[in-house]
Design an enzyme around this catalytic site. Structure first.
Site, PDB file in Angstrom:
ATOM      1  N   LYS A 180       0.782  -1.178  -0.096  1.00 51.55           N
ATOM      2  CA  LYS A 180      -0.070  -0.093  -0.104  1.00 51.55           C
ATOM      3  C   LYS A 180       0.876   1.191   0.068  1.00 51.55           C
ATOM      4  CE  LYS A 180      -2.019   3.101   1.626  1.00 51.55           C
ATOM      5  NZ  LYS A 180      -1.867   4.561   1.018  1.00 51.55           N
ATOM      6  N   GLU A 255       7.994   1.881  11.614  1.00 54.30           N
ATOM      7  CA  GLU A 255       8.955   2.653  11.422  1.00 54.30           C
ATOM      8  C   GLU A 255       8.331   4.321  11.454  1.00 54.30           C
ATOM      9  OE1 GLU A 255      12.094   1.858  11.583  1.00 54.30           O
ATOM     10  OE2 GLU A 255      12.026  -0.294  10.996  1.00 54.30           O
ATOM     11  N   CYS A 289      12.828  10.904   7.893  1.00 52.54           N
ATOM     12  CA  CYS A 289      12.277  10.740   9.256  1.00 52.54           C
ATOM     13  C   CYS A 289      13.521  10.704  10.283  1.00 52.54           C
ATOM     14  CB  CYS A 289      11.819   9.161   9.476  1.00 52.54           C
ATOM     15  SG  CYS A 289      13.168   8.024   8.722  1.00 52.54           S
ATOM     16  N   GLU A 390       7.242  16.822  15.121  1.00 47.76           N
ATOM     17  CA  GLU A 390       8.035  16.477  14.015  1.00 47.76           C
ATOM     18  C   GLU A 390       7.461  17.497  12.727  1.00 47.76           C
ATOM     19  OE1 GLU A 390       7.181  13.043  11.739  1.00 47.76           O
ATOM     20  OE2 GLU A 390       9.342  12.650  11.263  1.00 47.76           O
TER      21      GLU A 390
HETATM   22  P1  NAP Z   1       1.321   8.753   7.242  1.00 46.56           P
HETATM   23  O1  NAP Z   1       0.237   9.786   6.929  1.00 46.56           O
HETATM   24  O2  NAP Z   1       1.394   7.989   8.545  1.00 46.56           O
HETATM   25  O3  NAP Z   1       1.133   7.828   6.039  1.00 46.56           O
HETATM   26  C1  NAP Z   1       2.002   6.548   5.737  1.00 46.56           C
HETATM   27  C2  NAP Z   1       1.296   5.515   4.857  1.00 46.56           C
HETATM   28  O4  NAP Z   1       0.317   5.093   5.814  1.00 46.56           O
HETATM   29  C3  NAP Z   1       0.746   6.023   3.719  1.00 46.56           C
HETATM   30  O5  NAP Z   1       0.761   5.061   2.716  1.00 46.56           O
HETATM   31  C4  NAP Z   1      -0.959   6.232   4.053  1.00 46.56           C
HETATM   32  O6  NAP Z   1      -1.752   6.553   2.822  1.00 46.56           O
HETATM   33  C5  NAP Z   1      -0.957   5.050   5.055  1.00 46.56           C
HETATM   34  N1  NAP Z   1      -2.043   5.318   5.909  1.00 46.56           N
HETATM   35  C6  NAP Z   1      -2.695   6.547   6.467  1.00 46.56           C
HETATM   36  N2  NAP Z   1      -3.661   6.237   7.205  1.00 46.56           N
HETATM   37  C7  NAP Z   1      -3.740   4.815   7.491  1.00 46.56           C
HETATM   38  C8  NAP Z   1      -4.555   4.185   8.256  1.00 46.56           C
HETATM   39  N3  NAP Z   1      -5.729   4.533   8.858  1.00 46.56           N
HETATM   40  N4  NAP Z   1      -4.498   2.740   8.161  1.00 46.56           N
HETATM   41  C9  NAP Z   1      -3.280   2.230   7.236  1.00 46.56           C
HETATM   42  N5  NAP Z   1      -2.460   2.969   6.579  1.00 46.56           N
HETATM   43  C10 NAP Z   1      -2.676   4.332   6.710  1.00 46.56           C
HETATM   44  O7  NAP Z   1       2.760   9.268   6.819  1.00 46.56           O
HETATM   45  P2  NAP Z   1       3.137  10.222   6.024  1.00 46.56           P
HETATM   46  O8  NAP Z   1       2.707  11.510   5.981  1.00 46.56           O
HETATM   47  O9  NAP Z   1       2.671   9.818   4.584  1.00 46.56           O
HETATM   48  O10 NAP Z   1       4.894  10.172   5.892  1.00 46.56           O
HETATM   49  C11 NAP Z   1       5.572  11.017   6.841  1.00 46.56           C
HETATM   50  C12 NAP Z   1       5.776  10.401   8.096  1.00 46.56           C
HETATM   51  O11 NAP Z   1       6.476   9.081   8.029  1.00 46.56           O
HETATM   52  C13 NAP Z   1       6.581  11.199   8.991  1.00 46.56           C
HETATM   53  O12 NAP Z   1       6.326  10.937  10.389  1.00 46.56           O
HETATM   54  C14 NAP Z   1       7.893  10.377   8.839  1.00 46.56           C
HETATM   55  O13 NAP Z   1       8.895  10.583  10.020  1.00 46.56           O
HETATM   56  C15 NAP Z   1       7.499   8.896   8.763  1.00 46.56           C
HETATM   57  N6  NAP Z   1       8.571   8.198   8.101  1.00 46.56           N
HETATM   58  C16 NAP Z   1       9.326   7.405   9.022  1.00 46.56           C
HETATM   59  C17 NAP Z   1      10.467   6.527   8.392  1.00 46.56           C
HETATM   60  C18 NAP Z   1      11.035   5.534   9.464  1.00 46.56           C
HETATM   61  O14 NAP Z   1      11.812   4.665   9.030  1.00 46.56           O
HETATM   62  N7  NAP Z   1      11.133   5.739  10.690  1.00 46.56           N
HETATM   63  C19 NAP Z   1      10.802   6.549   7.061  1.00 46.56           C
HETATM   64  C20 NAP Z   1      10.125   7.606   6.281  1.00 46.56           C
HETATM   65  C21 NAP Z   1       9.003   8.425   7.057  1.00 46.56           C
HETATM   66  P3  NAP Z   1      -1.997   7.665   2.317  1.00 46.56           P
HETATM   67  O15 NAP Z   1      -0.678   8.744   2.332  1.00 46.56           O
HETATM   68  O16 NAP Z   1      -2.162   7.478   0.762  1.00 46.56           O
HETATM   69  O17 NAP Z   1      -3.377   8.057   2.678  1.00 46.56           O
END
Ligand code: NAP
Length: 495
Positions: A180, A255, A289, A390
């Site tokens: 996904k 993560e 991240c 963040e």
């Molecule tokens: P996000 O909103 O949490 O989205 C991540 C993924 O989860 C996307 O594919 C999103 O889909 C999906 N998602 C959203 N709501 C969901 C739910 N209720 N159930 C299952 N999946 C769901 O995060 P983002 O804004 O895309 O990414 C930024 C965040 O990722 C930051 O906090 C960053 O620090 C973190 N990150 C962490 C790492 C690590 O390795 N620790 C690496 C990279 C990024 P949609 O976007 O299509 O809605």
């Protein structure tokens, strides 16, 4: 391989190995540098999600993938690595269009994805199961089994690399995978799945289900046939997934976000430290991240260091991601840029001084893209919200510190604990602080360097579990103990 689709044509998605239009809402992926449509597609419907997972389960049970010898599965994964390398440039260009990162970065991400497949192919064929010390008239063994259908949920900031980190070990372990990707960046997951199939992964074993996370991601996570979720994304989404996983008694790895501390001690090599801090926060436009977004500088160096840092920050080359000299491209979406702007306003309302940036850059090249200037805020306390939340953008908060105790107290005062950086010439201080700082990864006199052979993950609100490393494959396997009876006589109890 398709490179760029006609923007008016709908792009098929991979539903259980079948390339077809999803039955859900239409969405478009936009090039963040210009806002132009790169591709349009239709998300899967909930029925498509069910179908993809059922097909994945069937492929897991009937394709023979899980039963292939490890070196046979590995051979396919080595081919995936080769195909990615053969197509590296078109993939990197496509990824640039998908999320607007500079081409030099997307080339690295593609190379990293190939390396990940190669690494887990090797982990697969060299994984050892063990005979454990026997304590009776039996021989005991510890072996590993694949889980079935596992889900890989990924964010938009490093497509292909983050997908590879989940898909490669999951396939190596013998599983089926439902990917996904983020709605904003679906293209690389589709390319990766096509390459896997071309390399010999049985059809149906991989699906790619782009679409809104709260609908599609949620349905995948809750699905009874999904036996594990590997998630990378925001902390609040991660916690939501953890709740669902608890109800299903399903293992997850999470993560999540970060607010990582970079610490410049009074004996640091300033040339190295300035470059490292710049790279740590502003590469990938801060959409990382592990971005080193909280800077602590020894008070006696603070003035000189910040002068150098601010001058270099203002001179960073922000611009066209296709230009190899570009250091910072646009942010992912207009909405995300607004969120970054709101954070800067929050910092200013908390009393921060704007040292540099804090604006949208001006000029023809920036007119249509979601650009934001690299920004430094000073004059705040670590307890302020701007230092605790963040931002996920090119915004650095900088503070002086007085001594090691003060430094560690501030650096560790965060809900997040993903990464940290230490700049010093004194290896004993580096050791002391490196062991005392709470973070999943600590860089000493370097920052944001990665190796697939080294485990990665966060503490506290930065996550649960580890990816990468040779044993990363075990996250996608269940452990099983076998007892082989060696008794010459029937078991005595029943006599
Ligand atoms: P996000 O909103 O949490 O989205 C991540 C993924 O989860 C996307 O594919 C999103 O889909 C999906 N998602 C959203 N709501 C969901 C739910 N209720 N159930 C299952 N999946 C769901 O995060 P983002 O804004 O895309 O990414 C930024 C965040 O990722 C930051 O906090 C960053 O620090 C973190 N990150 C962490 C790492 C690590 O390795 N620790 C690496 C990279 C990024 P949609 O976007 O299509 O809605």
């Amino acid at each position: 391989m398709s490179l760029i689709t006609e923007s008016k044509e709908l792009l098929p998605i991979n539903i259980g190995g079948e390339m077809r239009l999803g039955g859900g809402d239409e969405s478009a992926t936009l090039y963040p540098a210009t806002g132009e449509v790169v591709a349009r597609l239709r998300a899967p419907s909930l029925a498509d999600v069910d179908e993809a997972i059922a097909r994945a389960d069937q492929a897991f049970r009937t394709s023979g993938w899980a039963q292939r010898k490890p070196h046979e599965r590995a051979a396919v994964l080595y081919r995936v690595a080769s195909l990615i390398r053969e197509r590296a440039e078109p993939l990197a260009q496509r990824q640039r269009l998908d999320n607007g990162k500079p081409i030099t970065e997307t080339r690295n991400l593609v190379a990293s994805a190939a390396g990940t497949f190669q690494f887990f192919a090797s982990a697969c064929e060299t994984l050892e199961e063990t005979i454990t010390p026997s304590r009776g008239d039996f021989m005991t063994m510890s072996v590993y089994e694949p889980m079935g259908v596992v889900a890989a949920i990924t964010p938009w900031n490093s497509p292909i690399a983050s997908e590879a980190q989940k898909v490669a070990p999951a396939l190596a372990a013998g599983n089926a995978v439902v990917i996904k990707p983020a709605e904003a960046t679906p293209l690389m997951a589709l390319e990766l799945a096509a390459i896997c199939e071309e390399a010999g992964v049985p059809k149906g074993l991989i699906s790619v289900l782009p679409g809104r996370g709260s609908v599609i991601g949620d349905a995948i996570t809750k699905h009874p046939l999904v036996k594990r979720v590997s998630f990378t994304g925001g902390t609040s989404t991660g916690k939501h997934i953890a709740h669902i996983a608890a109800d299903k008694m399903m293992p997850v790895s999470l993560e999540l976000g970060g607010k990582s501390a970079t610490m410049v001690l009074d004996d640091a090599d300033l040339d190295h430290a300035v470059n490292g801090v710049l790279y740590g926060i502003f590469s990938s436009s801060g959409e990382a991240c592990i971005a080193g977004s909280r800077l602590f500088v020894a008070r006696k160096l603070y003035g000189e260091f910040m002068e150098r840092l601010a001058t270099r920050t203002a001179a960073l080359r922000v611009g066209d991601p296709a230009d190899e000299r570009t250091q910072m491209g646009p942010l992912i979406t207009a909405r995300h840029r607004e969120s970054v702007e709101r954070y800067v306003e929050l910092g200013l309302s908390e009393g921060a001084n704007l040292r540099t940036g804090g604006v949208r850059p001006q000029g023809a090249v920036y007119e249509r893209g979601y650009y934001y200037a690299p920004t430094i805020l000073e004059g705040i306390k670590n307890t302020d919200q701007i230092c605790q939340q963040e931002i996920f953008g090119p915004v650095l908060v900088a503070m002086p510190f007085d001594n090691e105790d003060d430094l560690l107290a501030q650096a560790n005062d965060s809900l997040y604990a993903l990464a940290a950086g230490i700049w010093t010439r004194d290896y004993k201080r580096a050791w002391r602080i490196g062991r005392a700082v709470q973070a999943g990864t600590v860089w000493i006199n370097t920052y944001k360097q990665f190796s697939i052979s080294t485990p990665f993950g966060g503490w506290r609100d930065s996550g649960l579990g580890r990816e990468k490393g040779r044993l990363g494959i075990l996250q996608y396997m269940e452990q099983k103990s076998l007892y082989w009876g060696l008794n010459e006589q029937p078991l005595a109890w029943a006599n």
